[in-house]
Design a protein around this motif. Structure first.
Motif, PDB file in Angstrom:
ATOM      1  N   TYR A 127       0.816  -1.204   0.000  1.00  0.00           N
ATOM      2  CA  TYR A 127       0.000   0.000   0.000  1.00  0.00           C
ATOM      3  C   TYR A 127       0.857   1.265   0.000  1.00  0.00           C
ATOM      4  CZ  TYR A 127      -4.184  -2.723   0.646  1.00  0.00           C
ATOM      5  OH  TYR A 127      -5.206  -3.593   0.469  1.00  0.00           O
ATOM      6  N   ALA A 128       1.970   1.208   0.694  1.00  0.00           N
ATOM      7  CA  ALA A 128       2.840   2.386   0.717  1.00  0.00           C
ATOM      8  C   ALA A 128       3.436   2.657  -0.659  1.00  0.00           C
ATOM      9  CB  ALA A 128       3.952   2.196   1.735  1.00  0.00           C
ATOM     10  N   THR A 129       3.837   1.601  -1.362  1.00  0.00           N
ATOM     11  CA  THR A 129       4.421   1.809  -2.687  1.00  0.00           C
ATOM     12  C   THR A 129       3.380   2.145  -3.729  1.00  0.00           C
ATOM     13  OG1 THR A 129       4.337  -0.568  -3.109  1.00  0.00           O
ATOM     14  CG2 THR A 129       6.409   0.329  -2.263  1.00  0.00           C
ATOM     15  N   SER A 130       2.171   1.629  -3.575  1.00  0.00           N
ATOM     16  CA  SER A 130       1.157   1.895  -4.590  1.00  0.00           C
ATOM     17  C   SER A 130       0.394   3.195  -4.353  1.00  0.00           C
ATOM     18  CB  SER A 130       0.164   0.737  -4.663  1.00  0.00           C
ATOM     19  OG  SER A 130      -0.588   0.658  -3.480  1.00  0.00           O
ATOM     20  N   SER A 131       0.493   3.761  -3.141  1.00  0.00           N
ATOM     21  CA  SER A 131      -0.286   4.974  -2.870  1.00  0.00           C
ATOM     22  C   SER A 131       0.210   6.153  -3.699  1.00  0.00           C
ATOM     23  CB  SER A 131      -0.250   5.317  -1.388  1.00  0.00           C
ATOM     24  OG  SER A 131       1.051   5.650  -0.991  1.00  0.00           O
ATOM     25  N   ALA A 132       1.496   6.184  -4.008  1.00  0.00           N
ATOM     26  CA  ALA A 132       2.016   7.277  -4.832  1.00  0.00           C
ATOM     27  C   ALA A 132       1.418   7.232  -6.227  1.00  0.00           C
ATOM     28  CB  ALA A 132       3.532   7.200  -4.902  1.00  0.00           C
ATOM     29  N   SER A 133       1.334   6.037  -6.804  1.00  0.00           N
ATOM     30  CA  SER A 133       0.743   5.942  -8.140  1.00  0.00           C
ATOM     31  C   SER A 133      -0.753   6.237  -8.094  1.00  0.00           C
ATOM     32  CB  SER A 133       0.995   4.563  -8.744  1.00  0.00           C
ATOM     33  OG  SER A 133       0.336   3.572  -7.999  1.00  0.00           O
ATOM     34  N   HIS A 134      -1.427   5.818  -7.003  1.00  0.00           N
ATOM     35  CA  HIS A 134      -2.847   6.143  -6.869  1.00  0.00           C
ATOM     36  C   HIS A 134      -3.045   7.645  -6.775  1.00  0.00           C
ATOM     37  CE1 HIS A 134      -4.395   2.141  -6.600  1.00  0.00           C
ATOM     38  NE2 HIS A 134      -3.569   1.824  -5.616  1.00  0.00           N
ATOM     39  N   HIS A 135      -2.146   8.317  -6.092  1.00  0.00           N
ATOM     40  CA  HIS A 135      -2.254   9.766  -5.939  1.00  0.00           C
ATOM     41  C   HIS A 135      -2.132  10.449  -7.299  1.00  0.00           C
ATOM     42  CE1 HIS A 135      -1.960  13.646  -3.983  1.00  0.00           C
ATOM     43  NE2 HIS A 135      -0.874  13.902  -4.704  1.00  0.00           N
ATOM     44  N   VAL A 136      -1.179  10.024  -8.111  1.00  0.00           N
ATOM     45  CA  VAL A 136      -0.992  10.620  -9.438  1.00  0.00           C
ATOM     46  C   VAL A 136      -2.201  10.349 -10.314  1.00  0.00           C
ATOM     47  CG1 VAL A 136       0.393  10.492 -11.534  1.00  0.00           C
ATOM     48  CG2 VAL A 136       1.510  10.564  -9.316  1.00  0.00           C
ATOM     49  N   ILE A 137      -2.706   9.132 -10.286  1.00  0.00           N
ATOM     50  CA  ILE A 137      -3.880   8.787 -11.089  1.00  0.00           C
ATOM     51  C   ILE A 137      -5.082   9.594 -10.629  1.00  0.00           C
ATOM     52  CG2 ILE A 137      -5.518   6.934 -11.593  1.00  0.00           C
ATOM     53  CD1 ILE A 137      -3.097   5.033 -11.561  1.00  0.00           C
ATOM     54  N   SER A 138      -5.209   9.767  -9.318  1.00  0.00           N
ATOM     55  CA  SER A 138      -6.316  10.550  -8.791  1.00  0.00           C
ATOM     56  C   SER A 138      -6.239  12.007  -9.234  1.00  0.00           C
ATOM     57  CB  SER A 138      -6.330  10.467  -7.273  1.00  0.00           C
ATOM     58  OG  SER A 138      -7.363  11.248  -6.752  1.00  0.00           O
ATOM     59  N   LEU A 139      -5.038  12.572  -9.210  1.00  0.00           N
ATOM     60  CA  LEU A 139      -4.893  13.954  -9.667  1.00  0.00           C
ATOM     61  C   LEU A 139      -5.261  14.084 -11.144  1.00  0.00           C
ATOM     62  CD1 LEU A 139      -1.611  15.086  -7.900  1.00  0.00           C
ATOM     63  CD2 LEU A 139      -3.941  15.799  -7.404  1.00  0.00           C
ATOM     64  N   LEU A 140      -4.817  13.130 -11.952  1.00  0.00           N
ATOM     65  CA  LEU A 140      -5.177  13.158 -13.372  1.00  0.00           C
ATOM     66  C   LEU A 140      -6.679  13.012 -13.567  1.00  0.00           C
ATOM     67  CD1 LEU A 140      -2.306  11.011 -14.907  1.00  0.00           C
ATOM     68  CD2 LEU A 140      -2.661  13.467 -15.141  1.00  0.00           C
ATOM     69  N   THR A 141      -7.288  12.130 -12.796  1.00  0.00           N
ATOM     70  CA  THR A 141      -8.733  11.929 -12.896  1.00  0.00           C
ATOM     71  C   THR A 141      -9.478  13.198 -12.513  1.00  0.00           C
ATOM     72  OG1 THR A 141      -8.423   9.612 -12.330  1.00  0.00           O
ATOM     73  CG2 THR A 141     -10.649  10.488 -12.116  1.00  0.00           C
ATOM     74  N   ARG A 142      -9.038  13.841 -11.450  1.00  0.00           N
ATOM     75  CA  ARG A 142      -9.692  15.085 -11.042  1.00  0.00           C
ATOM     76  C   ARG A 142      -9.562  16.163 -12.109  1.00  0.00           C
ATOM     77  NH1 ARG A 142      -9.475  16.680  -4.769  1.00  0.00           N
ATOM     78  NH2 ARG A 142     -10.660  14.897  -4.056  1.00  0.00           N
ATOM     79  N   ARG A 143      -8.388  16.284 -12.723  1.00  0.00           N
ATOM     80  CA  ARG A 143      -8.216  17.289 -13.773  1.00  0.00           C
ATOM     81  C   ARG A 143      -9.120  17.006 -14.961  1.00  0.00           C
ATOM     82  NH1 ARG A 143      -1.872  18.684 -13.695  1.00  0.00           N
ATOM     83  NH2 ARG A 143      -1.964  19.921 -11.802  1.00  0.00           N
ATOM     84  N   ILE A 144      -9.224  15.747 -15.329  1.00  0.00           N
ATOM     85  CA  ILE A 144     -10.112  15.389 -16.442  1.00  0.00           C
ATOM     86  C   ILE A 144     -11.555  15.677 -16.075  1.00  0.00           C
ATOM     87  CG2 ILE A 144     -10.994  13.438 -17.777  1.00  0.00           C
ATOM     88  CD1 ILE A 144      -8.134  12.273 -17.637  1.00  0.00           C
ATOM     89  N   GLU A 145     -11.956  15.326 -14.841  1.00  0.00           N
ATOM     90  CA  GLU A 145     -13.332  15.591 -14.405  1.00  0.00           C
ATOM     91  C   GLU A 145     -13.612  17.090 -14.359  1.00  0.00           C
ATOM     92  OE1 GLU A 145     -13.512  13.616 -10.690  1.00  0.00           O
ATOM     93  OE2 GLU A 145     -13.935  11.668 -11.583  1.00  0.00           O
ATOM     94  N   GLU A 146     -12.668  17.871 -13.846  1.00  0.00           N
ATOM     95  CA  GLU A 146     -12.868  19.322 -13.783  1.00  0.00           C
ATOM     96  C   GLU A 146     -12.948  19.929 -15.181  1.00  0.00           C
ATOM     97  OE1 GLU A 146      -9.629  20.663 -11.420  1.00  0.00           O
ATOM     98  OE2 GLU A 146     -10.548  20.010  -9.535  1.00  0.00           O
ATOM     99  N   ALA A 147     -12.121  19.442 -16.098  1.00  0.00           N
ATOM    100  CA  ALA A 147     -12.174  19.933 -17.477  1.00  0.00           C
ATOM    101  C   ALA A 147     -13.515  19.582 -18.114  1.00  0.00           C
ATOM    102  CB  ALA A 147     -11.031  19.353 -18.300  1.00  0.00           C
ATOM    103  N   HIS A 148     -13.991  18.376 -17.838  1.00  0.00           N
ATOM    104  CA  HIS A 148     -15.281  17.950 -18.399  1.00  0.00           C
ATOM    105  C   HIS A 148     -16.416  18.791 -17.814  1.00  0.00           C
ATOM    106  CE1 HIS A 148     -18.293  15.309 -20.080  1.00  0.00           C
ATOM    107  NE2 HIS A 148     -18.817  15.143 -18.874  1.00  0.00           N
TER     108      HIS A 148
END
Length: 158
Positions: A127-148
């Motif tokens: 979980y510690a190693t994967s949380s960083a990638s989840h954070h990046v994916i979440s930020l990208l998802t939020r940007r896409i959602e906000e743009a939409h």
């Protein structure tokens, strides 16, 4: 629950409460809607494995430890005693059984203690190693959602 078309229409119209999959910055390595193997431990301020996983690994660890020790003892200890002790054939089993049971009990206790610790280490490391990638994916998802959403608002204003 509605059909896919109803869901898509609500999503397009903006009448659907949409919670992003992962909220970055809140300290959760997993989606709050999924069944994670870790729980937050508020007393220590860290993540721990669930009690069900802890108990299951403790039972498995004690069983594996005791079984492997008994097999090893019968394969190595009893033949050693048969070569060293003179007398009837049952004598090495009578002499070797108490130490065999003691060592098997000790390794069962060791396995019951160490396997949950190993599970804790592996799960929290994952979980510690994967949380960083989840954070990046979440930020990208939020940007896409906000743009939409901003694109939908611009289309409504026109």
């Amino acid at each position: 629950m509605g059909t896919r078309e109803v869901y898509e229409e609500k999503l397009r119209s903006g009448h659907l409460y949409h919670d992003p999959t992962i909220n970055p910055g809140l300290g959760t390595p997993r989606c709050p809607r999924c069944l994670a193997l870790v729980d937050p431990n508020s007393g220590k301020g860290e993540w721990t494995i669930t009690s069900v996983l802890h108990d299951a690994t403790a039972v498995a660890g004690s069983g594996i430890g005791g079984l492997l020790s008994a097999i090893h003892g019968f394969n190595t200890g009893i033949p050693l005693l048969q070569n060293r002790l003179k007398g009837p054939k049952w004598l090495p089993f009578i002499v070797g059984l108490p130490p065999l049971l003691a060592v098997s009990g000790a390794t069962a206790a060791f396995g019951g203690y160490m396997l949950p610790r190993f599970a804790q280490l592996t799960v929290t490391s994952y979980y510690a190693t994967s949380s960083a990638s989840h954070h990046v994916i979440s930020l990208l998802t939020r940007r896409i959602e906000e743009a939409h959403m901003s694109q939908l608002q611009q289309e409504k204003q026109k």
